[in-house]
Design an enzyme around this catalytic site. Structure first.
Site, PDB file in Angstrom:
ATOM      1  N   HIS A   1      -5.414  -1.156  -4.596  1.00 43.14           N
ATOM      2  CA  HIS A   1      -5.800  -0.036  -3.743  1.00 43.14           C
ATOM      3  C   HIS A   1      -6.603   0.963  -4.568  1.00 43.14           C
ATOM      4  CE1 HIS A   1      -2.385  -1.913  -1.664  1.00 43.14           C
ATOM      5  NE2 HIS A   1      -3.110  -1.644  -0.599  1.00 43.14           N
TER       6      HIS A   1
ATOM      7  N   CYS B   1       0.789  -1.234   0.000  1.00 38.53           N
ATOM      8  CA  CYS B   1       0.000   0.000   0.000  1.00 38.53           C
ATOM      9  C   CYS B   1       0.823   1.286   0.000  1.00 38.53           C
ATOM     10  CB  CYS B   1      -1.036   0.001   1.122  1.00 38.53           C
ATOM     11  SG  CYS B   1      -0.685  -0.966   2.552  1.00 38.53           S
TER      12      CYS B   1
ATOM     13  N   LYS C   1     -12.473  -4.036   8.119  1.00 35.66           N
ATOM     14  CA  LYS C   1     -12.349  -4.869   6.929  1.00 35.66           C
ATOM     15  C   LYS C   1     -13.472  -5.893   6.852  1.00 35.66           C
ATOM     16  CE  LYS C   1      -9.108  -8.084   9.162  1.00 35.66           C
ATOM     17  NZ  LYS C   1      -7.853  -8.839   8.997  1.00 35.66           N
TER      18      LYS C   1
ATOM     19  N   HIS D   1      -8.521  -1.080   0.374  1.00 35.30           N
ATOM     20  CA  HIS D   1      -7.553  -2.151   0.107  1.00 35.30           C
ATOM     21  C   HIS D   1      -8.358  -3.412  -0.221  1.00 35.30           C
ATOM     22  CE1 HIS D   1      -4.432   0.033   2.734  1.00 35.30           C
ATOM     23  NE2 HIS D   1      -5.585   0.610   3.054  1.00 35.30           N
TER      24      HIS D   1
ATOM     25  N   ARG E   1       7.308 -11.133   5.373  1.00 36.35           N
ATOM     26  CA  ARG E   1       7.032 -11.066   6.813  1.00 36.35           C
ATOM     27  C   ARG E   1       7.892 -12.106   7.525  1.00 36.35           C
ATOM     28  NH1 ARG E   1       1.442  -9.588   6.605  1.00 36.35           N
ATOM     29  NH2 ARG E   1       1.298  -8.061   4.904  1.00 36.35           N
TER      30      ARG E   1
ATOM     31  N   GLN F   1       0.702 -11.019  -3.118  1.00 34.37           N
ATOM     32  CA  GLN F   1      -0.706 -10.663  -2.954  1.00 34.37           C
ATOM     33  C   GLN F   1      -1.300 -10.211  -4.286  1.00 34.37           C
ATOM     34  OE1 GLN F   1       0.038  -7.659   0.156  1.00 34.37           O
ATOM     35  NE2 GLN F   1      -1.248  -8.881   1.508  1.00 34.37           N
TER      36      GLN F   1
ATOM     37  N   ASP G   1      -2.996  -7.776  -5.005  1.00 37.87           N
ATOM     38  CA  ASP G   1      -3.292  -6.583  -4.224  1.00 37.87           C
ATOM     39  C   ASP G   1      -3.849  -5.466  -5.105  1.00 37.87           C
ATOM     40  OD1 ASP G   1      -3.420  -5.408  -1.783  1.00 37.87           O
ATOM     41  OD2 ASP G   1      -1.265  -5.276  -1.454  1.00 37.87           O
TER      42      ASP G   1
END
Length: 639
Positions: A375, A324, A458, A504, A353, A371, A373
């Protein structure tokens, strides 16, 4: 207050500790809580538990249950608690657990028979209530989950209200073992984890790469339909970027630093050290960081002889834990009008991570993952519509893959926690937007305080697979806070600056975890469009090999992933190989088929489908791939 099932499992953990102390009196105890699937207890013991030990411990637990010991609660002062712990020789870990209880909060022990444990409860009234439990496994577990602490031995178990429920659970566990993605991943050559590369880091082999790429192609098509723009961002970023976003220090313990952190650098670059001296010292430790320091000194025209506090000068890099902040910087790189919004940026971005080694699990718990992902930057008026678009995308993904059994969880902030950042009014608006969007899905949803991200609430999709296990996969999050942290803006219709809202979303969650779940959900029997090998051509003899080569060419030209088995083996051996490889379609080519321009079709879904002209089969399989059809098992005849 615990549920009845939680009380049963919590009580079983105490009975487990009771049994261990009877058999191994020298054992030191840490904690033994209930879990979503059972219970565990952590022990410090020189003797290494064995499977045979588990059998003895479980037998002793059964004996304790039949003794019908009463669970009695005893509330004590802190001083009394210390004495009780010491009198039982359990001060090594229990005194630390006692210190975790805030001043003024009640301190209690629960006693059953000769056993007494520091515990807030609750429990069943008598051990005879415990009629359906089973010890499952032994694992290592660091005290308090910290690798710097001693590794203890954790015994896992499960318990239910009756033996029928326990039997059903154990049957599901056996089915899960057969479907384990780590076992199937090796057999089907989908992925590899190598010690020389590192635990928790997935190597996608050619077969697995096909599975992943097909999923990426699928979601990319859906993104284009919804007006997303594809972006690419680097794998690292400056530490200061993640400090601004709040990911550091919120997730400090689970992040990979690419360079020493400022507090570690204090040992290298002491206060009062000149820039030139600091650079020289750092070069001995990390040359790339020294180069970054030199670059900054030159860019900001800092005198090499100038004396500075190291924390003012040092800003290193780290492997990105989130995409992000990078997408935010892309949005902020150019001005935007309200007419430009929403801006939807998507990326298959790899993040890192630092998961504890004991938490790693094949593809479902890793240290590096990609991901799907995206945004979205939108106005407040667009939030509801954009969330609904995100949710429809998740539903499309799950429906296409036949994963229609799911529930929805709305994660809200815990008002008593200081984990969350941002204005309470914005949190209220974001949480209400999530609630309203969840209502449109037409499926039950629950609200769960404490499950929000630190920057916003979320919506999570919790999927139930074919053997009844739940997996949290797709997620959509509403965020008022990061646009404030990065001072994002757009020009509104009034020609004034306004703050966008950020959404997100990740339908798969991560490619690694999602593929691991898919492998187990399908048991490796992927629908044709996902299968690494879609068609296996099986000549009965060398006489039909040339015919097979011609059909192979036509299949490959049509975009079908096909393989011709040219080995000089018997037909049964060839078919067995294709079965083990879980190839969806096998085409048997005998002399009659070659003469007629036909194929004998055998599919994993329907078995022997008979002989059909190849000219009819080819468009059928191409359509099955194009439409991403799910394999439909043949119905068993009525008896």
């Amino acid at each position: 207050m615990m549920s009845p099932l939680e009380e049963i499992r919590h009580s079983c953990s105490h009975v487990l500790a009771t049994a261990v102390l009877r058999l191994f009196p020298e054992a030191k105890l840490d904690i033994g809580p209930p879990t979503d699937t059972g219970f565990y207890y952590d022990f410090d013991l020189d003797h290494k538990f064995t499977p045979e030990d588990l059998e003895k411990i479980e037998a002793e637990m059964t004996k304790i249950a039949k003794e019908n010991q009463a669970f009695r609660r005893k509330e004590v002062s802190r001083e009394e608690a210390v004495e009780i712990i010491k009198s039982r020789g359990q001060e090594r870990y229990k005194l630390g657990r006692l210190d975790d209880i805030p001043e003024g909060e009640a301190i209690s022990f629960y006693e059953n028979g000769e056993f007494m444990d520091l515990c807030a409860g609750t429990h069943v009234r008598y051990t005879a209530k415990l009629k359906a439990f089973k010890l499952l496994s032994i694992a290592g577990a660091y005290h308090r989950g910290d690798e710097k602490n001693k590794q203890l031995q954790r015994i896992y178990g499960t318990a239910f209200e009756n033996k029928e429920q326990l039997a059903e659970y154990l049957a599901r566990m056996e089915a899960a073992k057969a479907r384990d993605h780590r076992k199937l991943g090796k057999e089907l050559k989908l992925f590899h984890i190598d010690e020389d590369v590192g635990q928790g880091l997935i190597l996608w082999t050619p077969n697995g790469a096909i599975l992943r790429q097909e999923l990426q192609n699928f979601i990319s098509e859906e993104l284009r339909k919804q007006g997303y723009s594809q972006v690419f961002t680097p794998h690292i970023g400056k530490l200061s970027l993640y400090k601004t976003s709040g990911h550091f220090p919120y997730y400090k313990e689970s992040q990979f630093p690419a360079i020493p952190e400022p507090d570690q650098l204090a040992e290298i670059a002491s206060a009062g050290c000149s820039c030139a001296d600091m650079t020289a010292r750092l070069e001995a430790v990390t040359s790339h960081f020294a180069a970054n320091l030199n670059e900054r000194v030159g860019r900001e025209m800092i005198s090499p002889d100038r004396v500075m506090d190291p924390t003012q000068l040092l800003d290193g890099f780290m492997l990105k834990p989130m995409n992000c902040p990078h997408h935010i910087k892309i949005f902020a790189s150019q001005p935007h009008s309200y007419r430009d919004l929403p801006v939807r940026l998507a990326e298959f971005g790899t993040v890192y991570r630092w998961e504890q080694s004991g938490e790693l699990n094949g593809m479902t718990r890793v240290r590096g993952f990609t991901q799907d992902d995206a945004h979205l930057f939108c106005t407040e008026d667009q939030i509801t519509q954009e969330i609904q678009g995100c949710l429809s995308l998740v539903k499309t993904v799950l429906t296409t893959l036949g994963m229609s059994d799911y529930r929805v969880r709305v994660g809200l902030r815990d008002p008593d926690s200081n984990k969350y950042t941002g204005d309470a009014a914005n949190w209220d608006k974001a949480e209400n937007a999530c609630r309203e969007a969840a209502k449109t899905l037409g499926v039950p949803f629950t609200e769960e305080p404490g499950e929000a991200a630190f920057y916003g609430p979320k919506i999570d999709f919790v999927i139930k697979d074919v053997i009844g296990r739940e997996w949290q996969l797709g997620t959509v999050q509403v965020d008022y806070n990061l646009p404030i942290r990065f001072d994002l803006s757009y020009i509104g219709a009034d020609n004034e600056k306004h703050r966008p809202v950020m959404i997100h979303r990740a339908p798969f969650g991560s490619m690694e975890r999602f593929c691991g779940v898919l492998i187990e959900h399908f048991n490796g029997d992927f629908p044709v469009w996902l299968a690494p090998e879609q068609v296996r051509l099986v000549p009965v003899s060398e006489k039909t090999l040339d015919y097979g080569k011609e059909l192979l060419r036509q299949l490959l030209d049509a975009g079908v992933r096909a393989v011709l088995d040219e080995d000089n083996d018997k037909l049964g051996a060839k078919l067995r190989r294709a079965e083990l490889a879980k190839v969806p379609h096998m085409l048997i080519l005998g002399a009659k088929e070659a003469e007629a321009g036909a194929v004998s079709v055998r599919s994993r879904a329907k078995g022997d489908e008979g002989t059909v002209p190849f000219a009819d089969y080819l468009p059928r399989v191409v359509n099955e791939i194009k439409t991403r059809a799910l394999a439909v098992k043949a119905e068993k005849p009525a008896t």
